[in-house]
Design an enzyme around this catalytic site. Structure first.
Site, short mmCIF file in Angstrom:
data_model
loop_
_atom_site.label_atom_id
_atom_site.label_comp_id
_atom_site.label_asym_id
_atom_site.label_seq_id
_atom_site.Cartn_x
_atom_site.Cartn_y
_atom_site.Cartn_z
N HIS A 1 0.83 -1.21 0.00
CA HIS A 1 0.00 0.00 0.00
C HIS A 1 0.87 1.26 0.00
CE1 HIS A 1 -3.95 -1.92 0.24
NE2 HIS A 1 -3.35 -2.86 0.96
N THR A 2 2.00 1.16 -0.63
CA THR A 2 2.88 2.34 -0.78
C THR A 2 2.85 2.85 -2.22
OG1 THR A 2 4.65 0.75 -1.13
CG2 THR A 2 4.55 1.79 1.04
N ASP A 3 2.36 2.00 -3.16
CA ASP A 3 2.53 2.37 -4.58
C ASP A 3 1.61 3.49 -5.02
OD1 ASP A 3 0.23 0.75 -4.68
OD2 ASP A 3 0.86 -0.31 -6.49
N GLY B 1 -4.48 -13.16 -4.38
CA GLY B 1 -3.62 -12.01 -4.09
C GLY B 1 -2.27 -12.12 -4.79
N GLU C 1 -7.32 -1.22 -15.59
CA GLU C 1 -7.84 -1.63 -14.27
C GLU C 1 -8.53 -0.44 -13.59
OE1 GLU C 1 -6.56 -4.87 -12.57
OE2 GLU C 1 -8.19 -4.50 -11.19
N ASP D 1 1.56 -4.14 -9.42
CA ASP D 1 1.31 -5.48 -9.95
C ASP D 1 1.67 -5.58 -11.42
OD1 ASP D 1 0.27 -5.67 -7.45
OD2 ASP D 1 -1.82 -5.81 -8.09
N TYR E 1 -10.30 -1.24 -0.61
CA TYR E 1 -9.03 -0.78 -1.20
C TYR E 1 -9.16 0.68 -1.61
CZ TYR E 1 -4.98 -0.55 -4.28
OH TYR E 1 -3.79 -0.18 -4.87
C1 GLA Z 1 -3.02 -4.42 -4.93
C2 GLA Z 1 -2.86 -3.29 -5.95
C3 GLA Z 1 -1.43 -2.74 -5.93
C4 GLA Z 1 -0.97 -2.40 -4.52
C5 GLA Z 1 -1.28 -3.54 -3.56
C6 GLA Z 1 -1.00 -3.17 -2.12
O1 GLA Z 1 -2.27 -5.52 -5.30
O2 GLA Z 1 -3.19 -3.73 -7.23
O3 GLA Z 1 -1.35 -1.62 -6.79
O4 GLA Z 1 -1.54 -1.20 -4.09
O5 GLA Z 1 -2.62 -3.98 -3.64
O6 GLA Z 1 0.35 -2.95 -1.92
#
Ligand code: GLA
Length: 387
Positions: A34-36, A126, A162, A174, A224
């Site tokens: 959750h840093t991106d 995930g 997405e 991702d 999210y």
């Molecule tokens: C999902 C999102 C990513 C990222 C992660 C958490 O995978 O698609 O962009 O934010 O959650 O790190």
């Protein structure tokens, strides 16, 4: 696998024409969660499991999709003239989204395609099965229509689709990890400017083990988006007292000196996670460079605690898997990976302890939760390719 998919493609779609066979990996994030979307760092790697695809150009505008994972759905038909997300279109909203994104960005898609997929990433786990489908689709179109798109731009197209077609406001991690994957290397990516470096993963007698909670994400996507909004609000409040563009620009000390600007305490904890997790990721990569796997593992554990207590995206299933993993001798680090709310954990486990790990954590999980967990020792693989 190649022959199996080729044969099935011919059975479903007919044998004529030139058929290409492709592969795009899944991904696991080692640290930096959750840093991106906060301008921070991430440290994911591509896996050797992923999505296989067979594809061929058509002479008309039709799009025909078939998944060997959902054979009961049969062939799902659409058309280049009908690129809208549809609730009953299931998984085909992902390839359709990428085709839509390419057209939006001005790429010429001259005709329809037949596309068959087979994925060996556990669904909803995930490990980014959807981003894997997106990058596979982008790679296929790029190849079939000679579009000359770089892998990095395929990642951006995947994220664009997405965000705007499938309505999940995800960051770039991702799609980037999958499109840019390299065997035995993780990618240290700065999401503020997409600069990156590869870091070899040498675990000296230890393995990466994925534990899949088998809890589907469900409400995850809306949660999210909610977290993302919380971080944006916290940033706006901090910007009133400090000139920054993202939470990723703050060190821990800087955050502590401005945190009172964030009025709501829940929101303050969300921001604290974003800042500390980013700094943890930088430290973890440094530890790895110095061959300090022990410290790397410790930072993974701290990451989980922060995701559990400050960011609140874990839940009983993921917490049980991680807390049981921490009890096993030979576990160097363990944390949830990906968006959370279900899905998987990632653990670094000494080779001689892997069997015990699977037995012990599996048993404890089964006792605490109503269903069982699955375990996979995974390898780090290359990015998308034609087979
Ligand atoms: C999902 C999102 C990513 C990222 C992660 C958490 O995978 O698609 O962009 O934010 O959650 O790190």
């Amino acid at each position: 696998m190649k022959e199996k998919i080729y044969k099935r493609f011919q059975e479903i779609f007919g044998a004529e024409g030139e058929i290409g066979i492709y592969f795009a990996p899944g991904r696991v994030n080692l640290i930096g969660e959750h840093t991106d979307y906060n301008g921070g760092h991430v440290f994911p790697c591509a896996l050797t499991i992923g999505t296989y695809g067979a594809a061929r150009r058509r002479k008309d505008n039709k799009l025909r999709f078939y998944s060997m994972n959902f054979e009961h759905l049969n062939v799902i038909e659409s058309s280049l003239d009908d690129l809208k997300p549809r609730r009953n279109a299931g998984w085909t909203n992902y390839p359709k989204g990428v085709i839509w994104a390419m057209k939006q960005k001005g790429y010429d898609i001259p005709c329809g395609i037949d596309l068959m997929l087979f994925g060996n990433i556990p669904n909803g786990s995930g490990l980014s099965s959807s981003a894997s489908v997106e990058i596979l689709t982008g790679y296929v179109l790029n190849d079939l229509f000679d579009l000359g798109i770089s892998n990095q731009d395929l990642a951006l197209l995947g994220q664009f689709s997405e965000n705007n077609f499938n309505g999940v406001n995800c960051g770039i991690m991702d799609q980037f990890a999958i499109a840019m994957g390299k065997k035995d290397q993780a990618i240290f990516l700065d999401t503020s400017d997409l600069s990156y470096e590869y870091a070899p993963i040498r675990l000296k007698g230890a393995s990466i083990v994925i534990s899949c909670s088998n809890k589907k994400r469900g409400l995850g996507d809306s949660k999210y988006n909610e977290r993302r909004v919380e971080c944006e609000k916290a940033l706006q409040e901090i910007q009133k007292v400090k000139n920054i563009e993202s939470l990723g620009q703050l060190t821990e000390e800087q955050f502590e000196s401005v945190k009172d600007a964030v009025k709501d305490t829940t929101r303050r904890r969300r921001a604290r996670h974003a800042v500390y997790e980013n700094q943890r990721t930088i430290k973890a990569v440094q530890a790895l460079k110095e061959n300090d796997i022990g410290l790397f593992g410790k930072l993974m554990n701290e990451s989980h605690i922060s995701l559990r207590d400050d960011y609140e995206v874990t839940g009983t299933e993921l917490d049980t898997l991680v807390e049981e993993a921490w009890k096993v001798e030979g576990v160097l680090g363990s944390r949830m990976t990906g968006a959370g709310f279900g899905g998987c954990t990632v653990s670094i486990v000494k080779d001689e302890a892997v069997d015990t790990f699977i037995r012990q954590v599996g048993k404890a999980y089964r006792a605490a939760i109503d269903y069982k967990a699955d375990f996979y020792a995974v390898q780090i693989g290359d990015g998308p390719r034609k087979l």
